[in-house]
Scaffold this motif. Structure first.
Motif, PDB file in Angstrom:
ATOM      1  N   ARG A 160       0.829  -1.198   0.000  1.00 24.55           N
ATOM      2  CA  ARG A 160       0.000   0.000   0.000  1.00 24.55           C
ATOM      3  C   ARG A 160       0.870   1.256   0.000  1.00 24.55           C
ATOM      4  O   ARG A 160       0.620   2.212  -0.719  1.00 24.55           O
ATOM      5  CB  ARG A 160      -0.903  -0.015   1.239  1.00 24.55           C
ATOM      6  CG  ARG A 160      -1.838   1.170   1.383  1.00 24.55           C
ATOM      7  CD  ARG A 160      -2.674   1.044   2.647  1.00 24.55           C
ATOM      8  NE  ARG A 160      -1.840   0.866   3.812  1.00 24.55           N
ATOM      9  CZ  ARG A 160      -1.291   1.873   4.507  1.00 24.55           C
ATOM     10  NH1 ARG A 160      -1.507   3.120   4.162  1.00 24.55           N
ATOM     11  NH2 ARG A 160      -0.519   1.627   5.542  1.00 24.55           N
ATOM     12  N   LEU A 211      -9.014  -2.717  -2.240  1.00 22.81           N
ATOM     13  CA  LEU A 211      -8.335  -2.775  -3.534  1.00 22.81           C
ATOM     14  C   LEU A 211      -7.764  -1.412  -3.904  1.00 22.81           C
ATOM     15  O   LEU A 211      -6.609  -1.297  -4.325  1.00 22.81           O
ATOM     16  CB  LEU A 211      -9.311  -3.214  -4.630  1.00 22.81           C
ATOM     17  CG  LEU A 211      -9.810  -4.660  -4.577  1.00 22.81           C
ATOM     18  CD1 LEU A 211     -10.891  -4.881  -5.630  1.00 22.81           C
ATOM     19  CD2 LEU A 211      -8.655  -5.626  -4.805  1.00 22.81           C
ATOM     20  N   THR A 212      -8.584  -0.388  -3.741  1.00 20.80           N
ATOM     21  CA  THR A 212      -8.159   0.965  -4.097  1.00 20.80           C
ATOM     22  C   THR A 212      -6.923   1.372  -3.307  1.00 20.80           C
ATOM     23  O   THR A 212      -5.967   1.923  -3.852  1.00 20.80           O
ATOM     24  CB  THR A 212      -9.309   1.960  -3.824  1.00 20.80           C
ATOM     25  OG1 THR A 212     -10.470   1.473  -4.491  1.00 20.80           O
ATOM     26  CG2 THR A 212      -8.961   3.349  -4.335  1.00 20.80           C
ATOM     27  N   GLU A 213      -6.958   1.077  -2.012  1.00 16.97           N
ATOM     28  CA  GLU A 213      -5.799   1.420  -1.174  1.00 16.97           C
ATOM     29  C   GLU A 213      -4.521   0.740  -1.652  1.00 16.97           C
ATOM     30  O   GLU A 213      -3.419   1.252  -1.464  1.00 16.97           O
ATOM     31  CB  GLU A 213      -6.060   0.995   0.276  1.00 16.97           C
ATOM     32  CG  GLU A 213      -6.961   1.945   1.031  1.00 16.97           C
ATOM     33  CD  GLU A 213      -6.907   1.668   2.527  1.00 16.97           C
ATOM     34  OE1 GLU A 213      -6.979   2.628   3.296  1.00 16.97           O
ATOM     35  OE2 GLU A 213      -6.786   0.485   2.934  1.00 16.97           O
ATOM     36  N   LEU A 214      -4.700  -0.449  -2.229  1.00 17.04           N
ATOM     37  CA  LEU A 214      -3.534  -1.210  -2.680  1.00 17.04           C
ATOM     38  C   LEU A 214      -3.159  -0.882  -4.123  1.00 17.04           C
ATOM     39  O   LEU A 214      -2.256  -1.498  -4.694  1.00 17.04           O
ATOM     40  CB  LEU A 214      -3.806  -2.704  -2.537  1.00 17.04           C
ATOM     41  CG  LEU A 214      -4.020  -3.185  -1.097  1.00 17.04           C
ATOM     42  CD1 LEU A 214      -4.423  -4.651  -1.082  1.00 17.04           C
ATOM     43  CD2 LEU A 214      -2.764  -2.972  -0.265  1.00 17.04           C
ATOM     44  N   SER A 215      -3.881   0.075  -4.722  1.00 20.74           N
ATOM     45  CA  SER A 215      -3.625   0.483  -6.107  1.00 20.74           C
ATOM     46  C   SER A 215      -3.756  -0.673  -7.090  1.00 20.74           C
ATOM     47  O   SER A 215      -2.987  -0.803  -8.038  1.00 20.74           O
ATOM     48  CB  SER A 215      -2.229   1.113  -6.256  1.00 20.74           C
ATOM     49  OG  SER A 215      -2.082   2.188  -5.370  1.00 20.74           O
ATOM     50  N   ILE A 216      -4.723  -1.547  -6.838  1.00 16.82           N
ATOM     51  CA  ILE A 216      -4.998  -2.608  -7.801  1.00 16.82           C
ATOM     52  C   ILE A 216      -6.495  -2.698  -8.081  1.00 16.82           C
ATOM     53  O   ILE A 216      -7.312  -2.110  -7.367  1.00 16.82           O
ATOM     54  CB  ILE A 216      -4.488  -4.002  -7.324  1.00 16.82           C
ATOM     55  CG1 ILE A 216      -5.093  -4.377  -5.976  1.00 16.82           C
ATOM     56  CG2 ILE A 216      -2.980  -4.035  -7.270  1.00 16.82           C
ATOM     57  CD1 ILE A 216      -4.764  -5.786  -5.523  1.00 16.82           C
ATOM     58  N   LYS A 218      -4.908  -6.088 -11.857  1.00 17.02           N
ATOM     59  CA  LYS A 218      -4.287  -5.078 -12.712  1.00 17.02           C
ATOM     60  C   LYS A 218      -3.837  -3.949 -11.811  1.00 17.02           C
ATOM     61  O   LYS A 218      -4.476  -3.674 -10.800  1.00 17.02           O
ATOM     62  CB  LYS A 218      -5.377  -4.482 -13.618  1.00 17.02           C
ATOM     63  CG  LYS A 218      -5.254  -4.760 -15.087  1.00 17.02           C
ATOM     64  CD  LYS A 218      -6.421  -4.100 -15.774  1.00 17.02           C
ATOM     65  CE  LYS A 218      -6.028  -3.645 -17.154  1.00 17.02           C
ATOM     66  NZ  LYS A 218      -7.219  -3.335 -17.957  1.00 17.02           N
ATOM     67  N   HIS A 278      -3.655  -0.185 -10.653  1.00 17.51           N
ATOM     68  CA  HIS A 278      -4.603   0.908 -10.787  1.00 17.51           C
ATOM     69  C   HIS A 278      -4.126   2.029  -9.862  1.00 17.51           C
ATOM     70  O   HIS A 278      -4.662   2.234  -8.771  1.00 17.51           O
ATOM     71  CB  HIS A 278      -6.001   0.410 -10.393  1.00 17.51           C
ATOM     72  CG  HIS A 278      -7.059   1.454 -10.505  1.00 17.51           C
ATOM     73  ND1 HIS A 278      -7.375   2.074 -11.688  1.00 17.51           N
ATOM     74  CD2 HIS A 278      -7.863   1.998  -9.563  1.00 17.51           C
ATOM     75  CE1 HIS A 278      -8.344   2.951 -11.470  1.00 17.51           C
ATOM     76  NE2 HIS A 278      -8.649   2.931 -10.180  1.00 17.51           N
TER      77      HIS A 278
END
Lengths: 586, 586
Positions: A184, A573-578, B579, B581
């Protein structure tokens, strides 16, 4: 204090003592005027008694409500048992209950909590916490604990230092697939979970730690074969300023110590076998030497007649199956079907019955005479009454097939005795292994294994012939440990990486830290890792590791008890940039 | 065999023995006709000597080429040393070298491999394998090993079973952020790495394991404060059929055992303090009781005059700083600046000098007379020669501020002696804690902690007042362990989840397996976990944990040695059905 004694503790000497016990209701027998309850905890079972004449009416009523697996606390007096039970340690006594507290009720368990349960694998895994109450599982876990403790004690006494290496490391393309962990704080970057602490233990040697060990979880994201787990435990060890002999000595000592302390078995000095001999004599680099049935290679004595199958084969090889000459035609046909199964893959099997009268009867009598067959018997070591099973074809395939047959027959003949221990060092492994699909060589152990002195020059001419300072410890046909003397200079390591297909840039990106470390005074070093799960299972006389793991995963890598893996929140997911990116099946 | 002895082993009794040693060149002194080399390994340093009169010319030449950190092997004779060195164990002897093999050369290390190095934190982390060669780091790792071994021995002797729990588990929304692991075989699903094996150890209790322990890595994806690591090690324990008293007794015993075996220190029965008292007397739930300076609450004796700052404050509280009445105006101003730093956050500080003649001089003499100040001195326990420091304001803030000041002053006054050990149980923690930002209560320990009997009914009326069967073990002002008696019935657990904001569906999805388990006969149970990294550091007399971790990460969660985390291949992402993001900074 919930209890004054455990359920495995009371003896005749405790008679007339007031005690408090707590545990689970294993079962209860209600004869109306008398109720017996078997109270169970980790330590054993104690019989409780409620008796119309000596127990209050309320208490009798309450005792009648007890169901299986209720958690209760009782106070009472230890009394002599009318009919003693010599099968349990507390069988001389029972406890006449004066007070009963139900600590927790229990629904009827989905399978019986008995040594032999009626629950299948799936349901037992889902309710693993109930399965663990059963003696076979509970005792396996306690057994594992004892093995771990002895391992640590032995190694610590020998001067090894338990050093914890990191779990969040870097992904490497070599070997099996890594489990990855998105970072993260470093968006777009990933940690990997270690497949083993290999490079870290080598760095500890460069760091002068001299002797290192760790009992450590390792992770491999592989398609799971039966009895493989995505996370598994290694006894990981490394030593500096050692040669192969020093390592074999220490770990032979450790294994002998375990066999002695855990199993009460004394074993002689472990035999050693070269890899090439293991392959030739057993078709396998982890031969079970509790029994004979060594391979006899028959090319010389079988390729001089008109039997095309043999003449065309790279290898004709047989084993003598003791006492199997009496097999019926039907039994032999079943054996032929067995080797033809896709899991084994043989095209057929030739057999020779060694009759008690000294004559031979084979499936290829058309091509071979008694004199030929006598030579086959001699080569395979077959005696009167034995059956010779012969396979032929491509060397590596046919060895694997005959090895499978050898193990199967030994199993059927009861030759694989769980309480007999036959350790074996297999040494002089090849450094490289040809990947038949790609035509490339890859490291048989790993890219840090050192070739035998002077053999590196074969890299360009005959890489498959290079032997390594690599060794496996085999116990009862299972590889329980393996290791090698490592490369400790940058140049050799660079050559190895190059021959394994790394560009210099790739090698630097992946293993630059190790190659740098080799420039700052790396000592000669080597080590070994044991697979703890399997080691424990084998010492415990079992073939499968699952009952020696508290919370194993199934063949899809799922923990069916906690239902993991699972979906996660979009926010995570967003926090992990995926982002998820699930591809449809074609 | 690379060596007959280690570099720490030779004594006067070995004189005239032929020996083989191997190790690193710590340093060499070349006097032309004589060369001395300090040879180092994990076990010590041995002086080697090359001497024109006794050493061949070739060997002298070779010895001259040795640089720092070269790895060498020597053969030679142990001789008596002309000028003995009483500071090292091998100081009576030296080895006259007859044969020298350079096993590996070394580049000049980027920092000196000495107890006091010239290398900064960053470079030492990048070359951690060199840092580990230094005694302070090497000895810290060996010290940690000894602590781990003693912990395991103590617990195993007490009947605890070391059970390995899984690392690939399920993400839970409660508590800190999880590290996640995408599952390849279960596309779109994720494992989580455990923040602790909490639920698994509880399930082991449901499974009848009775006493469990494990030294285990745990993972928290938090923004790293100084001296926090994303992966850290716990001594994790759980017991069934116990009350709080049983647990405190076992782990007090374990801690006493460690202090005795590791530090050679005998400690009395550990004092116990209620959480409320700890907050009142030390402003902190982990008070350092190696020294006094208890808080004196001054509301009663300070809120009767016209000093508005005190009159408006929720809490007026002071400490007596021993011998600090002699502080100059400048020193006191510096102290006031210190408490006003943003990290502390006080708005100001009132002080009273307790003069040797029994009079008082304060910064608020305008408002308070000598009689008032005498009462303050009495309440704070100040004696002639002490300085009273007083803060005021919101209770929780001012307690934290004064606690920080107390620790700072104790540090300056040398009251925090690293080799003095003052353990303390802090008990009766609140069950819930108000999150001042959201206005919601969350579990102070975790949602499995049981409230004290009869207090659950306060959930609707005064949740902050509920006390839990929860306890921390504090050592020298650090929380080294904490735990609780757990909830073991489904109803209470469901109520807890509800009050923590879980819908029944969420509770079931996350913790259904645990609540199910509670229906099949869960025993009363409780446990405790120690933070091993910190425990070891404190036993080792250190404040920072980093040198007790072989390969620590920096404050961005990076391993700068191996350069992890790192980018991975597109192919690896695809296999994991994810992926990248990465969102641009706004």
């Amino acid at each position: 204090m919930y209890r004054s004694h455990s359920c495995g503790e009371l003896r005749a000497s405790h008679i007339n003592t007031e005690v408090t016990l707590a545990g689970w209701v294993q079962k209860s027998r209600d004869k109306g005027f008398m109720i017996w309850v078997d109270l169970r905890d980790r330590y054993g079972i104690t019989q409780l008694i409620f008796d119309e004449e000596r127990t209050s009416k309320d208490l009798m009523e309450k005792a009648k409500t007890l169901g299986r697996e209720f958690v209760i606390q009782v106070k009472g007096t230890v009394i002599e048992r009318a009919s003693k039970n010599p099968n349990i340690a507390t069988g001389d006594i029972e406890v006449l209950v004066s007070e009963l507290t139900i600590l927790n009720e229990a629904k009827l368990p989905p399978f019986t909590i008995e040594d032999e349960t009626d629950g299948g694998e799936d349901i037992r895994m889902k309710y693993r916490y109930l399965d663990i109450r059963r003696n076979p599982v509970k005792n396996s876990l306690i057994f594992r604990h004892k093995v771990s403790m002895e391992v640590r004690k032995y190694l610590s006494d020998k001067g090894f230092i338990d050093v914890e290496t990191p779990y969040l490391i870097k992904s490497t393309p070599e070997g099996a697939r890594d489990f990855l962990v998105p970072s993260r704080m470093n968006a777009g970057q990933f940690y990997a979970l270690p497949q083993s602490p290999q490079t870290f233990k080598q760095l500890l040697m460069v760091g002068g730690m001299d002797k290192y060990f760790q009992i450590v979880k390792c992770f491999r994201d592989e398609d799971l074969r039966a009895d493989r787990q995505p996370e598994f435990t290694q006894i990981d060890c490394e030593m500096a300023f050692v040669e192969q002999e020093d390592i074999l000595e220490i770990f032979e000592g450790m294994t002998r110590h375990l066999l002695k302390e855990i199993n009460g078995v004394d074993v002689d000095k472990f035999p050693r076998m070269q890899y090439d001999d293991a392959m030739r004599l057993y078709g396998n680099d982890k031969p079970d030497i509790r029994f004979g049935m060594q391979f006899g290679e028959l090319n010389e004595v079988a390729q001089h007649k008109d039997f095309k199958v043999f003449n065309d084969a790279e290898l004709v090889v047989g084993i003598a199956v003791p006492g199997a000459a009496s097999y019926t035609r039907k039994e032999i046909d079943a054996l032929i079907d067995w080797v033809k199964r896709p899991q084994v893959g043989a095209l057929g099997m030739v057999y020779v019955k060694c009759n008690e009268d000294g004559s031979y009867k084979s499936s290829v009598d058309k091509f071979y005479d008694q004199e030929d067959l006598a030579k086959w018997a001699e080569t395979t070591g077959a005696k009167a009454g034995d059956l010779i099973c012969i396979l032929s074809g491509n060397t590596s395939k046919v060895r694997a097939q005959l090895s499978a047959l050898r193990m199967e027959l030994a199993e059927r003949l009861g030759l694989r005795k769980p309480n007999e221990f036959a350790p074996l060092w297999v040494v002089d492994f090849p450094l490289l292994e040809l990947d038949e699909e790609t035509g490339h060589y890859h490291a048989m152990h790993h890219p840090f294994t050192s070739p035998k002195p002077g053999q590196l020059e074969l890299l360009d001419t005959n890489p498959g012939a290079i032997k390594a300072n690599a060794y496996d410890l085999v116990l009862n046909g299972n590889e329980i440990g393996g290791g090698s003397i490592r490369i400790h200079d940058k140049e050799t390591q660079a050559i190895m990486f190059k021959h394994l297909g790394f560009t210099p840039e790739e090698a630097k990106a992946q293993f630059g830290f190790l190659m740098d470390a080799f420039e700052y005074g790396a000592p000669p070093h080597g080590g070994l890792a044991f697979g703890l799960d399997r080691l424990v299972a084998i010492l415990g006389g079992q073939e499968t590791i699952r009952d020696f793991i508290a919370f194993p995963k199934n063949n899809s890598g799922r923990d069916v008890m906690i239902d993991a893996p699972a979906t996660i929140d979009e926010e995570q997911l967003t926090e992990l940039s995926i982002k998820l990116h699930i591809q449809k099946e074609a």
